[in-house]
Write a protein that holds these residues in place. Structure first.
Motif, short mmCIF file in Angstrom:
data_model
loop_
_atom_site.label_atom_id
_atom_site.label_comp_id
_atom_site.label_asym_id
_atom_site.label_seq_id
_atom_site.Cartn_x
_atom_site.Cartn_y
_atom_site.Cartn_z
N LYS A 214 0.86 -1.17 0.00
CA LYS A 214 0.00 0.00 0.00
C LYS A 214 0.90 1.22 0.00
O LYS A 214 1.75 1.37 0.88
N TYR A 216 1.66 5.28 0.07
CA TYR A 216 1.23 6.66 0.34
C TYR A 216 2.24 7.60 -0.29
O TYR A 216 3.40 7.64 0.15
N ALA A 219 3.39 11.90 1.36
CA ALA A 219 2.96 11.65 2.74
C ALA A 219 4.17 11.59 3.65
O ALA A 219 5.27 11.23 3.23
N GLN A 232 2.01 2.04 15.88
CA GLN A 232 0.94 2.78 15.22
C GLN A 232 1.56 3.93 14.48
O GLN A 232 2.23 4.77 15.08
N GLU A 234 0.92 7.20 12.29
CA GLU A 234 -0.04 8.19 11.80
C GLU A 234 0.58 8.88 10.61
O GLU A 234 1.60 9.54 10.72
N THR A 237 -1.23 12.74 5.06
CA THR A 237 -1.30 12.58 3.62
C THR A 237 -1.46 13.92 2.92
O THR A 237 -1.62 14.97 3.57
N SER A 241 -5.44 15.01 5.56
CA SER A 241 -6.01 14.09 6.54
C SER A 241 -4.91 13.15 7.07
O SER A 241 -3.80 13.11 6.53
N THR A 242 -5.22 12.45 8.12
CA THR A 242 -4.25 11.54 8.70
C THR A 242 -4.77 10.11 8.62
O THR A 242 -5.89 9.84 9.03
N ALA A 243 -3.94 9.24 8.07
CA ALA A 243 -4.30 7.83 8.02
C ALA A 243 -3.52 7.10 9.11
O ALA A 243 -2.36 7.42 9.35
N THR A 244 -4.14 6.16 9.78
CA THR A 244 -3.43 5.42 10.82
C THR A 244 -3.26 3.97 10.36
O THR A 244 -4.20 3.34 9.89
N GLU A 245 -2.02 3.50 10.48
CA GLU A 245 -1.73 2.13 10.08
C GLU A 245 -1.11 1.39 11.26
O GLU A 245 -0.24 1.92 11.95
#
Lengths: 746, 210
Positions: A214, A216, A219, A232, A234, A237, A241-245
């Motif tokens: 995946k 980004y 980012a 975790q 954060e 992007t 917005s913030t994506a958490t993986e």
């Protein structure tokens, strides 16, 4: 785990132990002094019969703790493998009979030695528990790769191929990094004769086609928290917005920037558009290729007829102004760039001015190929580049003809090989080095890459020149943050071929880390260790030494300012245990008590017996194996030493030294690894911290009215097989000179 | 050549290197030198005063465009053909052959140092040997003695008289050879062969430079 604690002892009589030692007396010692009633001698304990006997006792007799008096704990680990019980091992073979002469007069001291090791083994096993494994595990199997250059892409592809999902974060709008900016790359395959395609397009499409990866783009990491197995990330992007993986481990492949050529005005950079760095030349070459014509001179667009490459521009600089190191790839890169010209038109004069040509890998073939193509290599140190109109004059010192005033006139293009500066984020130890090179340091980038939510700082610690800390031979990819691995030029300067290899190595280490984290086991170098530190908070004084000294940033602080252990980040070195002034930190099978009780178990002969006792606390990674190997060579060593292996010298709590001296030991030797910039410590800072702590021990000794020679710290490498016995024997001699400790018999 | 400034400007371009590659036997190897200096360290003549530039330097000077200095140099003439440098060169350059090639090229251009003993001997030997197909040792030695004039020739000759008398006694020296040298059987054939060889060499050179 066994509800009731039942201890059994086993004494081997094989390998000559039975002949050299009085087994009956040993059994007596274990029973009477070790207070273990179930003692079984065996003529050949590591045989299947012996092992079956022990396993039988465990399975049918409820034995939960075993003490084996046989060989070194480093030997016969396959035979003596009883994972369900706690085990201590008394080293009677390498520790006693192999280092003592087989003579009648030596018999008494040899027997005493063996008896002491059994007392120690009995004391240790009683203070031990069988490790249960860190309960605080995380099971994410996803790998986070930071950076989408050649290193990051290789890491992502390799992990995906192995079956682990990958999250790839790249700060720019496209994958490829520096490699994508190259017209062509140095060949990585036979026959190493000509530049080849940079290979980025193929990798990008493989990544795009892989459902396990995946990506980004545009980012960055806003915050990284957690521990191996349960990080975790954060991700900030492009859209804001913030994506958490949730990820299990991290590979940081953030690469490098070229050293800023603007700092080299003497080499004409900025004064003429015809002076470019290697990145600039790649751009000219790509433009030429798109146009389908020759490379043009930037000042007036005329085809280049002569080009001069200046190696080590702002590199290997002893004055301290520029980079002090060699970037390793630039010689091959300049050779490749010279071929851009020669392959297009053999009449173009291409001269490489170098002081030492360094062509790692198969670069030697590539170098030869360039010579065959007519690239001229001149050994000389460039003093200045003077632009004049559309050409430049390059002044240099010809080092072969020793001509100070050599020069090349009418060069259409001058290319500066400026070297790599790592993108390693914030230097979290910045304050520590403040004062010396403040001006140079201020320019350091302050943008964090990982934004770690760790007490110790936002990025991984650096070693030198901004490269991330790792051990270049023993554990190249390990950083000082468990589960985070660095690869590529952020770790040390390197070329594409090395970066790819690096990425593969770091990926495998990252996969090991997340798999270990999932089962609650330690990562390198105590991989497989299930013990983890526990702290008795009631006793904690919040002094913060453990949180500060942990080399791996494993300990944060909770809201009440007590230490908060992240067991999955822990490498189980015990540095916190050594640091703790109130001794509230321990491991199930390694604690202040397991070692302390061994020290106290040794029987100390009275002052007039002329039998000193010397305690050796030896690092189990280097010093202890060196002693084992000396024993294999049957190197005679003092019979007055009692050796206790420690996980790291950093885990040595000064109470052990005080206890030893109090109970009448005549001297204490501490053997750990080399520290400093070229450290060999498996836990990076352990031996350094131990050395620092021991520098304070002199006051304690003076308080006892004891000679400072009685406690000594030594740097020992695993190869010091002849040196270690000599150190011990010299120390013994010194103890006889000083005289026996006055603390015996109290 | 007369214009010094134009010569300075021409330095460190590749013109002389290209000339050497075209005109000098094995000259195309010069660019392959990697300046390790093993040849210079291996040369048995490196304690000789006449050895002004070791091979490593000669190769660098060629690349630096120092045409006059190279071709006027004594160095190539000092080579004893021991082949140590060829054996040891990690780049496998035929250094001995390049040295002879350079010497030969300098000689033909008339730039080689005048009265250089090796050059003098080589000329003497060649001219002596091609006449009859056999070397006339008496004439060759006398030619060497009288290299630096008549007076020096007498002195050199007297210094060697004991050797000469010894050879006479042992019938290893025939004074009449001075007047009529004995030659090989087919002298005409030898001359024709040498002429043909010269023609072939010239033809090859013409092809190379074209």
């Amino acid at each position: 785990m066994a509800v009731e604690k039942k201890v059994a002892a086993y004494i081997c009589q094989g390998c000559g132990l039975g002949e050299r030692l009085d087994t009956d007396a040993l059994v007596d010692v274990v029973k009477k002094e070790g207070k273990i009633q179930q003692v079984k001698p065996h003529p050949f304990l590591c045989s299947s019969e012996g092992v079956t006997m022990i396993q039988n006792d465990i399975d049918n007799d409820g034995v939960s703790h075993i003490m084996i008096g046989a060989c070194s704990r480093r030997a016969k680990t396959d035979a003596f493998n009883f994972p369900s019980v706690a085990m201590s091992r008394a080293n009677l073979r390498e520790g006693v009979i192999w280092i003592r002469p087989d003579t009648e007069e030596a018999r008494e001291t040899t027997q005493e030695m063996a008896e002491d090791y059994l007392r120690m083994g009995c004391a240790e096993i009683k203070a031990m528990r069988q490790p249960e494994g860190n309960p605080n595990t995380g099971t994410s199997k996803t790998l986070l790769v930071v950076g989408g250059g050649i290193t990051g892409m290789t890491a992502a592809l390799e992990a995906a191929k192995t079956g682990y999902p990958v999250v790839l974060v790249e700060k720019s709008g496209q994958l490829g990094g520096w490699a994508a900016k190259l017209h062509m790359r140095v060949p990585s395959h036979e026959p190493y004769k000509a530049p080849v395609d940079n290979g980025v397009a193929g990798m990008v499409s493989a990544i795009e086609a892989d459902p396990n990866i995946k990506v980004y783009l545009n980012a960055t990491l806003a915050k990284t928290s957690g521990a191996p197995g349960r990080f975790q990330a954060e991700i900030a992007t492009e859209s804001g917005s913030t994506a958490t993986e949730d990820v299990g481990a991290i590979v940081q492949a953030t690469g490098f920037e070229l050293y800023d050529a603007n700092k080299l005005p003497e080499l004409g950079y900025g004064a003429s558009p015809n002076v470019v760095d290697q990145g600039g030349l790649e751009q000219l070459a790509r433009e030429a290729a798109e146009r389908g014509g020759p490379i043009l001179r930037p000042s007036d667009g005329q085809p280049v007829k002569s080009v001069v490459f200046v190696q080590c521009a702002g590199q290997r600089d002893a004055s301290g102004t520029h980079l002090a190191y060699c970037s390793g790839h630039c010689c091959n890169t300049s050779i490749k760039q010279a071929m851009y010209f020669k392959d297009a038109n053999a009449d173009i004069d291409t001269t490489v001015l170098y002081t030492d040509l360094r062509t790692p890998g198969n670069g030697e073939d590539f170098y030869r190929s360039a010579q065959e193509k007519g690239v001229i290599f001149t050994k000389g140190k460039v003093a200045s580049v003077q632009p004049a109109g559309n050409t430049c004059k390059v002044n240099f010192h010809d080092l072969i003809l020793d001509d100070q005033n050599a020069s090349i006139e009418n060069a259409d293009l001058v290319v500066l090989a400026t070297g790599q500066v790592p993108n390693s984020g914030v230097n979290i130890d910045f304050k520590a080095v403040e004062g010396e090179e403040a001006a140079a340091e201020v320019e350091k980038k302050t943008i964090s890459i990982l934004n770690l939510d760790y007490r110790q700082g936002k990025d991984v610690p650096q070693l030198k020149y901004g490269f991330t800390d790792s051990h270049f031979i023993c554990f190249p990819y390990e950083t000082r943050r468990t589960g985070i691995y660095t690869a590529g030029p952020v770790r040390r300067p390197m070329d594409i071929a090395q970066a790819k290899e690096d990425a593969t190595g770091a990926t495998l280490k990252a996969i090991q880390a997340l798999e270990n984290a999932a089962i609650g086991s330690a990562a390198h170098p105590r991989s497989g260790d299930l013990s983890y530190p526990s702290v008795r908070l009631e006793g904690c004084t919040q002094c913060k030494r453990c949180t500060v000294e942990c080399p791996f940033g494993a300990i944060d602080e909770d809201e009440k300012r007590y230490p908060l252990f992240n067991e999955s980040r822990c490498r189980r070195c015990g540095t916190c245990m050594g640091a703790c002034p109130v001794r509230v930190i321990s491991f199930e099978n390694y604690s202040v008590d397991t070692v302390g009780s061994q020290i106290k178990a040794v029987s100390i002969p009275d002052e007039f017996s002329e039998k000193p006792r010397i305690l050796v606390l030896a690092c189990e990674n280097d010093a202890y194996p060196a002693m084992d190997m000396a024993a294999m060579n049957r190197t005679e060593t003092s019979s007055f030493v009692r050796v206790v292996p420690v996980r790291c010298l950093g885990s040595v709590n000064t109470i052990w030294i005080t206890d030893a001296l109090n109970s009448g030991y005549d001297g204490v030797m501490l053997m750990g690894c080399k520290h400093g910039d070229e450290y060999q410590c498996h836990f990076v800072k352990g031996s350094e911290l131990a050395n620092y702590r021991m520098s304070k021990i002199d006051d304690t000794l003076k308080g006892f009215n004891l000679e400072t020679d009685r406690v000594q710290t030594y740097e020992v490498a695993i190869t010091d097989i002849d040196r270690v016995p000599k150190l011990i024997n010299d120390f013994e001699k010194r103890m006889f000179e000083i005289g026996m400790s006055p603390f015996k018999g109290f | 050549m007369s214009n010094l400034s134009s010569q300075a400007a021409a330095q460190y371009n590749n013109n002389f290197l290209k000339e050497v590659e075209a005109m000098v036997e094995e000259g195309n190897w010069v660019k392959m030198c990697m300046q390790c200096g093993v040849c210079s360290g291996s040369c048995p003549t490196n304690f000789q005063a006449g050895w002004d530039h070791p091979p490593q330097e000669i190769f660098m000077m060629i690349r630096a465009g120092k045409r006059e200095e190279v071709l006027n140099s004594q160095s190539m003439w000092m080579c004893t053909s021991c082949y140590n440098c060829i054996v040891r060169c990690p780049r496998k350059l035929p250094i001995t052959h390049i040295m002879h090639g350079l010497a030969n090229y300098a000689h033909r251009l008339g730039l080689a140092p005048k009265n250089q003993p090796t050059r003098h001997f080589a000329k003497l030997f060649w001219n002596n040997c091609i006449q009859t197909g056999r070397v006339n040792e008496l004439k060759l030695s006398l030619g060497l003695y009288f290299k630096d004039g008549f007076k020096q020739g007498i002195i050199n000759g007297l210094a060697m008289k004991d050797v000469a008398l010894g050879l006479l006694k042992a019938k290893r020296l025939n004074p009449f050879e001075l007047f009529k040298a004995h030659g090989c059987k087919d002298q005409k054939g030898i001359h024709a062969m040498l002429k043909k060889a010269h023609e072939i060499e010239e033809r090859r050179k013409a092809i190379k430079t074209a």
